[in-house]
Write a protein that holds these residues in place. Structure first.
Motif, PDB file in Angstrom:
ATOM      1  N   VAL A   1     -14.693  -6.760   1.822  1.00  0.00           N
ATOM      2  CA  VAL A   1     -14.415  -5.421   2.363  1.00  0.00           C
ATOM      3  C   VAL A   1     -15.565  -4.972   3.268  1.00  0.00           C
ATOM      4  O   VAL A   1     -15.336  -4.402   4.352  1.00  0.00           O
ATOM      5  CB  VAL A   1     -14.188  -4.428   1.216  1.00  0.00           C
ATOM      6  CG1 VAL A   1     -14.075  -3.004   1.754  1.00  0.00           C
ATOM      7  CG2 VAL A   1     -12.926  -4.788   0.447  1.00  0.00           C
TER       8      VAL A   1
ATOM      9  N   ASN B   1     -15.489  -4.013   7.320  1.00  0.00           N
ATOM     10  CA  ASN B   1     -16.033  -2.767   7.875  1.00  0.00           C
ATOM     11  C   ASN B   1     -17.012  -3.040   9.003  1.00  0.00           C
ATOM     12  O   ASN B   1     -17.041  -2.327  10.016  1.00  0.00           O
ATOM     13  CB  ASN B   1     -16.715  -1.956   6.775  1.00  0.00           C
ATOM     14  CG  ASN B   1     -15.711  -1.364   5.791  1.00  0.00           C
ATOM     15  OD1 ASN B   1     -14.559  -1.109   6.149  1.00  0.00           O
ATOM     16  ND2 ASN B   1     -16.134  -1.157   4.559  1.00  0.00           N
TER      17      ASN B   1
ATOM     18  N   VAL C   1     -13.818  -0.081  -2.151  1.00  0.00           N
ATOM     19  CA  VAL C   1     -13.248  -0.609  -3.385  1.00  0.00           C
ATOM     20  C   VAL C   1     -13.883   0.142  -4.544  1.00  0.00           C
ATOM     21  O   VAL C   1     -15.113   0.245  -4.617  1.00  0.00           O
ATOM     22  CB  VAL C   1     -13.495  -2.117  -3.520  1.00  0.00           C
ATOM     23  CG1 VAL C   1     -12.899  -2.638  -4.815  1.00  0.00           C
ATOM     24  CG2 VAL C   1     -12.926  -2.864  -2.333  1.00  0.00           C
TER      25      VAL C   1
ATOM     26  N   GLY D   1      -4.989   8.330   4.130  1.00  0.00           N
ATOM     27  CA  GLY D   1      -4.958   6.929   4.541  1.00  0.00           C
ATOM     28  C   GLY D   1      -4.062   6.122   3.624  1.00  0.00           C
ATOM     29  O   GLY D   1      -3.097   6.645   3.045  1.00  0.00           O
TER      30      GLY D   1
ATOM     31  N   THR E   1     -15.029  -4.134  12.164  1.00  0.00           N
ATOM     32  CA  THR E   1     -14.355  -3.021  12.842  1.00  0.00           C
ATOM     33  C   THR E   1     -15.337  -2.027  13.430  1.00  0.00           C
ATOM     34  O   THR E   1     -14.963  -1.219  14.290  1.00  0.00           O
ATOM     35  CB  THR E   1     -13.418  -2.298  11.864  1.00  0.00           C
ATOM     36  OG1 THR E   1     -14.176  -1.862  10.722  1.00  0.00           O
ATOM     37  CG2 THR E   1     -12.307  -3.219  11.403  1.00  0.00           C
TER      38      THR E   1
ATOM     39  N   PHE F   1      -3.783   3.437   0.311  1.00  0.00           N
ATOM     40  CA  PHE F   1      -4.489   2.979  -0.870  1.00  0.00           C
ATOM     41  C   PHE F   1      -3.550   2.098  -1.689  1.00  0.00           C
ATOM     42  O   PHE F   1      -2.325   2.226  -1.639  1.00  0.00           O
ATOM     43  CB  PHE F   1      -4.999   4.160  -1.702  1.00  0.00           C
ATOM     44  CG  PHE F   1      -3.948   4.823  -2.535  1.00  0.00           C
ATOM     45  CD1 PHE F   1      -3.747   4.457  -3.858  1.00  0.00           C
ATOM     46  CD2 PHE F   1      -3.142   5.818  -2.003  1.00  0.00           C
ATOM     47  CE1 PHE F   1      -2.773   5.063  -4.620  1.00  0.00           C
ATOM     48  CE2 PHE F   1      -2.175   6.435  -2.766  1.00  0.00           C
ATOM     49  CZ  PHE F   1      -1.990   6.054  -4.083  1.00  0.00           C
TER      50      PHE F   1
ATOM     51  N   PHE G   1       0.835  -1.193   0.000  1.00  0.00           N
ATOM     52  CA  PHE G   1       0.000   0.000   0.000  1.00  0.00           C
ATOM     53  C   PHE G   1       0.879   1.256   0.000  1.00  0.00           C
ATOM     54  O   PHE G   1       2.030   1.221   0.430  1.00  0.00           O
ATOM     55  CB  PHE G   1      -0.912   0.023   1.230  1.00  0.00           C
ATOM     56  CG  PHE G   1      -2.076  -0.924   1.135  1.00  0.00           C
ATOM     57  CD1 PHE G   1      -3.365  -0.461   0.950  1.00  0.00           C
ATOM     58  CD2 PHE G   1      -1.893  -2.289   1.243  1.00  0.00           C
ATOM     59  CE1 PHE G   1      -4.427  -1.319   0.868  1.00  0.00           C
ATOM     60  CE2 PHE G   1      -2.947  -3.167   1.162  1.00  0.00           C
ATOM     61  CZ  PHE G   1      -4.224  -2.680   0.969  1.00  0.00           C
TER      62      PHE G   1
ATOM     63  N   GLN H   1     -14.875   2.604   6.202  1.00  0.00           N
ATOM     64  CA  GLN H   1     -13.449   2.676   6.519  1.00  0.00           C
ATOM     65  C   GLN H   1     -12.600   2.191   5.342  1.00  0.00           C
ATOM     66  O   GLN H   1     -11.544   2.735   5.070  1.00  0.00           O
ATOM     67  CB  GLN H   1     -13.158   1.834   7.764  1.00  0.00           C
ATOM     68  CG  GLN H   1     -11.721   1.878   8.235  1.00  0.00           C
ATOM     69  CD  GLN H   1     -11.352   3.217   8.835  1.00  0.00           C
ATOM     70  OE1 GLN H   1     -12.218   4.029   9.107  1.00  0.00           O
ATOM     71  NE2 GLN H   1     -10.065   3.444   9.023  1.00  0.00           N
ATOM     72  N   ALA H   2     -13.054   1.152   4.658  1.00  0.00           N
ATOM     73  CA  ALA H   2     -12.359   0.619   3.487  1.00  0.00           C
ATOM     74  C   ALA H   2     -13.351   0.521   2.339  1.00  0.00           C
ATOM     75  O   ALA H   2     -14.475   0.040   2.516  1.00  0.00           O
ATOM     76  CB  ALA H   2     -11.756  -0.756   3.788  1.00  0.00           C
TER      77      ALA H   2
END
Length: 404
Positions: A202, A206, A217, A183, A209, A185, A177, A214-215
């Protein structure tokens, strides 16, 4: 430097530590002796002394003191050799110039107190801090030893192997990354049919968490040629490795690996062609296939991994070798007369002087073999009489080449 030292060799009554009259604030600041101390890299000492001399001429005294052991430099993140420097000057303006020079040379400055009592208190504080640091270091060392003894227990090895493997996988992935202000990527390729699976993974992360969004695609348009991707399993992986050793197919190019599943073991069996040795090879490959879960990861030897990765190839090569060996009637380099030979050794005297049959006759100890009467042929494979013929090699090699 002699005049410089004499000019600054003051008596205790005249030193900066003593209390002397202050006729005015301005006069005190002009006549005050300032002291600058700190650490400097050893290779910069000569240049530092020259710059001080050019700026201050003979109005400053510079002294250096060697340090025996290298010092851990937090800025350079390494151990470097440094020197202690002591600079004494008169006047606040000259003092400010010297401080700027020290900043330019990245010297670490440590101001000394003017009051003697303050100096003693500072020394006591430094000594106490050193003792506290020594206690912390010793306690930390004891804690490390305790943790290492706990970890070194044999029953803890499987747990630590799993944890270390997971951490290595996480860090290896995170290294791919790029870090930005917003953040992390990363850009990658994903099969079109698996895009919904990627989004699902993904979203599940999320939810775990507890932070939605948060993440994410996103699809990115690009003009680059996508990499080659073939869906493989344990059976086809070995054959794909053989094809990739010659060259990897480009994007949307036909993959020849499925065809090699049949052609590669069969062509090997054409050359190997021994049912007995093929049976042993088949048993070895079958053993690795049946117990692959137990054998996987048990040995990291390169030769063993080469055999284990090609276990399905070895299994098929053994099976095909048994088939071609039975066609060639070759079992451990011997032929077996299972159905009875189709040649008649008793007719050797009759045709002994006829040369037109030499291309088909077989001899052993000056005897000739001719086909038996009628339209009888050997039911399956090669007639065992060819093993004792004088033109055995010529016939079998020609037969194998034509068959292949």
């Amino acid at each position: 430097m002699a005049n410089q030292n004499q000019a600054l060799d003051l008596d205790p009554e005249q030193s900066s530590i003593a209390t002397y009259p202050m006729p005015s604030q301005h006069g005190y600041e002009c006549n005050r002796i300032y002291t600058v101390t700190g650490l400097l890299r050893a290779e910069k000492a000569l240049a530092f002394r020259k710059v001080i001399w050019r700026v201050c001429a003979q109005n400053a005294l510079v002294q250096f003191f060697d340090i025996d052991n290298p010092i851990d430099d937090a800025r350079a993140e390494e151990f470097v050799q440094k020197k202690i420097f002591l600079i004494m000057c008169q006047g606040d303006k000259l003092y400010e110039k010297i401080k700027k020079i020290c900043d330019g040379f990245h010297a670490s400055q440590y101001p000394l107190p003017d009051d003697e009592d303050h100096y003693r208190r500072l020394c006591m504080k430094v000594e106490q801090d050193l003792k506290d640091i020594q206690v912390v270091i010793e306690q930390t060392r004891q804690q490390h030893l305790k943790i290492l003894k706990t970890v070194s227990q044999p029953q803890q090895f499987p747990t630590w192997i799993v944890q270390v493997t997971k951490l290595r996988a996480i860090f290896a992935t995170m290294n791919m990354f790029q870090k930005t202000e917003k953040g992390f990527f990363a850009e990658g390729w994903c099969a079109l049919n698996d895009y919904h699976l990627l989004n699902g993974v993904v979203e599940e992360i999320n939810v775990r968490t507890g932070i939605l969004g948060q993440a994410v695609v996103e699809k990115v348009s690009t003009t680059s040629t996508p990499p080659t991707y073939f869906r493989l399993n344990r059976f086809t992986q070995g054959f794909q490795n053989i094809v990739d050793s010659y060259g990897i197919a480009t994007y949307r190019e036909m993959n020849p690996a499925p065809y090699t599943i049949i052609t590669f073991p069969f062509l090997f069996a054409m050359m190997f062609a021994d049912a007995g040795h093929g049976f042993i090879m088949m048993l070895f490959g079958l053993w690795m296939v049946l117990f692959e879960r137990r054998l996987q990861g048990k040995n990291n030897n390169e030769i063993w991994l080469m055999f284990f990765d090609g276990r399905y190839i070895i299994l098929l090569m053994g099976i095909f070798s048994m088939y071609t060996g039975s066609v060639y009637n070759d079992i451990f380099a011997k032929s077996y007369n299972l159905f009875g030979t189709s040649f008649d050794p008793m007719a050797s005297k009759m045709f002994a002087n006829q040369t037109q049959y030499n291309d088909t006759f077989f001899d052993k100890k000056l005897e000739f073999y001719v086909p038996k009467g009628g339209d009888r042929t050997y039911p399956y494979g090669i007639d065992p009489a060819w093993q004792i013929s004088s033109n055995k090699i010529l016939f079998l090699n020609s037969f194998k080449m034509k068959l292949s």
